[in-house]
Design an enzyme around this catalytic site. Structure first.
Site, short mmCIF file in Angstrom:
data_model
loop_
_atom_site.label_atom_id
_atom_site.label_comp_id
_atom_site.label_asym_id
_atom_site.label_seq_id
_atom_site.Cartn_x
_atom_site.Cartn_y
_atom_site.Cartn_z
CG HIS A 1 -34.31 13.13 -88.54
ND1 HIS A 1 -33.45 13.50 -89.53
CD2 HIS A 1 -33.58 12.37 -87.68
CE1 HIS A 1 -32.25 12.98 -89.30
NE2 HIS A 1 -32.30 12.29 -88.18
CG HIS B 1 -28.02 11.81 -89.90
ND1 HIS B 1 -28.26 10.54 -90.37
CD2 HIS B 1 -28.75 11.96 -88.78
CE1 HIS B 1 -29.10 9.94 -89.53
NE2 HIS B 1 -29.42 10.78 -88.57
#
Lengths: 330, 330
Positions: free
Chosen positions: A57, A216
């Site tokens: 991320h 995700h």
């Protein structure tokens, strides 16, 4: 799968070494266990603000470490929670004697491991759970809503409060308040590919998008046909506003967050539309971030994050910050 | 083609409106003709530094407009040169009476249009051509080498010199010197897709990369099989060093530039390897940038840029800058 890596098992360590060398003025990287701390830690008398989560991320969370924001970040493997021993070691390395605030995105694995660390840490510990994603109530990896790019806003505002010397209880209450005032929604045009898996996480057809996607690549609200940007952004803004239900005239911080593979040209177009729609709805946009802040590896798409602000939140947002990802005022 | 746009014909205008609103503290955007100027322009007595080129490389050039860097940028359509009237209007809007320096990437269309503008502009005008790409001598769009991410270094260093009040001749000579000290090389893992075309620019197989690719997805030195990152980066560093032929001990600025779809996790890994190889070759890396600075829409891959530095270049690199893409010291 095409990636610039030497092997998925060494990717994180090699990348962290690069991150540490590239930002040696700001951070120190520890490899065993893995954590990133600000170069001038610990800061005596200051609440230590610690976050972390799965890697993939970036720049979250390591890119948020530095004066005015996080004291430490714990990177797990890609899309995998950091372990309690990482979190404990990081928190100990930055303990300034004024308590530790853990900022945790609401994923079951993260919540469990940060809780375990909190129980084992000496000194006062408080936790702020971030659950800004308005797309789905429960999901593949969560009980309750997911924590996504709103985490950047929580970390910035709480980090500024800690830097200003505010107490652990104050910082924790502020974090809860900012989280409650924040809503996000994302769309994916393509899937990310996790290096250890080697194949795309989601199958999305050439004319489809995933509306309400998680960071995700996990499913969101619905699969739908690709439409013009204004129609997609219109639905995103409507869903965030329906959740936040702002009083007319409430000022907002607007973050247009790229998931990794979306050009700035498109992100600025999305910002243009989102800002106009918010202002039409009586929510003036008074602060802005546009860019890749909470990514999903190489996923194409973006999310909108709206934080309803007040003078206190805006002053803390404006306070000086110096990290790899955010830098102003110093 | 999947993009967050409303139509390729309105993409640039809508994106520029978003960019201008997101960075209203730094820039003003003019739509007809299209240019971006710093909010406090013109600066009387200061050399005006003006650049531009096709869109699709964001944050180049608009993201480089602001105190300490560019006075104006002219965005053409995606991968298309700006027109002379754009360049003239931008230069006139920022003319401080001390002359105009045009920084131009070496593409035939850009060179021609900036030359035409230079002839029509009043006052003293000088031009710095950037041609840092060591991959190919002539190419699809150029006579001589291409100008790529080294442009960011030239714009930063020359912008700082102009901000410090140095003369047009000084700034032009400095720009030539930085360009000569700079070499870049890029690799593509995937193609970009130009919105108006709708299909990928390059066909690259799932196990191949384009070594020496240009920033429009144009062919480079060779098509080859994907290898581990260290092997690819080793060849990139070797080719840049062969071109620059630095004396042992020469310090360097190293820019690892993402082309748009490559995760920061991979860019930091590439930085780790490139830095080690440069230092093994006797070239200490003393300044660093890692991120998306000169992109190719949604292309996956990255480039390395090395600038051989000296005290003057490093002092100008370190000088305060405040733009959408680079911000330090103010």
């Amino acid at each position: 799968m095409k990636k610039l890596i030497n092997g998925h098992d060494v990717l994180l360590a090699e990348s962290l070494l690069g991150f540490g060398a590239a930002h040696a003025d700001l951070v120190r990287v520890n490899l065993d266990p893995r954590f990133i701390v600000r170069a001038d830690a610990p800061r005596p008398g200051k609440v230590a603000v610690v976050s972390g989560g799965g890697s993939g991320h970036e720049p979250l969370h390591g890119g948020m470490v530095g004066p005015g924001m996080l004291d430490a970040a714990c990177p797990g493997e890609v899309f995998t929670s950091p372990t309690p021993d990482q979190i404990i070691a990081a928190a100990q390395a930055v303990d300034g004697g004024a308590g530790t605030l853990l900022i945790v995105k609401n994923y079951s694995g993260d919540v469990m491991n940060f809780e375990m660390a909190a129980e084992l840490l000496a000194g006062e510990v408080a936790t702020v759970l971030v659950n800004d994603d308005v797309a789905v109530e429960d999901s593949l990896y969560t009980t309750g809503r997911r924590g996504v790019a709103g985490t950047v806003v929580v970390e910035k505002v709480v980090g500024a409060a800690a830097e200003a010397g505010r107490s652990l209880a104050d910082c924790a209450a502020l974090g809860e308040r900012v989280n409650a005032a924040t809503g996000s929604l994302g769309v994916a045009l393509t899937s990310c590919t996790v290096p250890a898996a080697g194949t795309p996480t989601l199958e999305i057809a050439e004319d489809e998008i995933e509306f309400g996607v998680g960071i995700h690549g996990e499913a969101g609200r619905r699969r739908e046909k690709l439409r013009p940007a204004d129609a997609i952004v219109g639905d995103m803004v409507a869903d965030v506003l329906a959740d936040l239900a702002p009083a007319r005239g409430t000022p907002a911080i607007l973050l247009v967050n790229g998931f990794g593979a979306t050009p700035l040209l498109e992100l600025h177009l999305v910002y243009h539309t989102a800002r106009r729609l918010l202002e039409d709805a009586g929510v003036p946009v008074v602060r802005t971030l546009v860019g890749n802040y909470t990514t999903s590896l190489d996923m194409a798409g973006c999310s909108l994050t709206v934080t309803l602000a007040d003078d206190e939140i805006l002053a803390l947002w404006d306070a000086p910050v110096r990290t790899a990802a955010l830098r102003w005022g110093m």
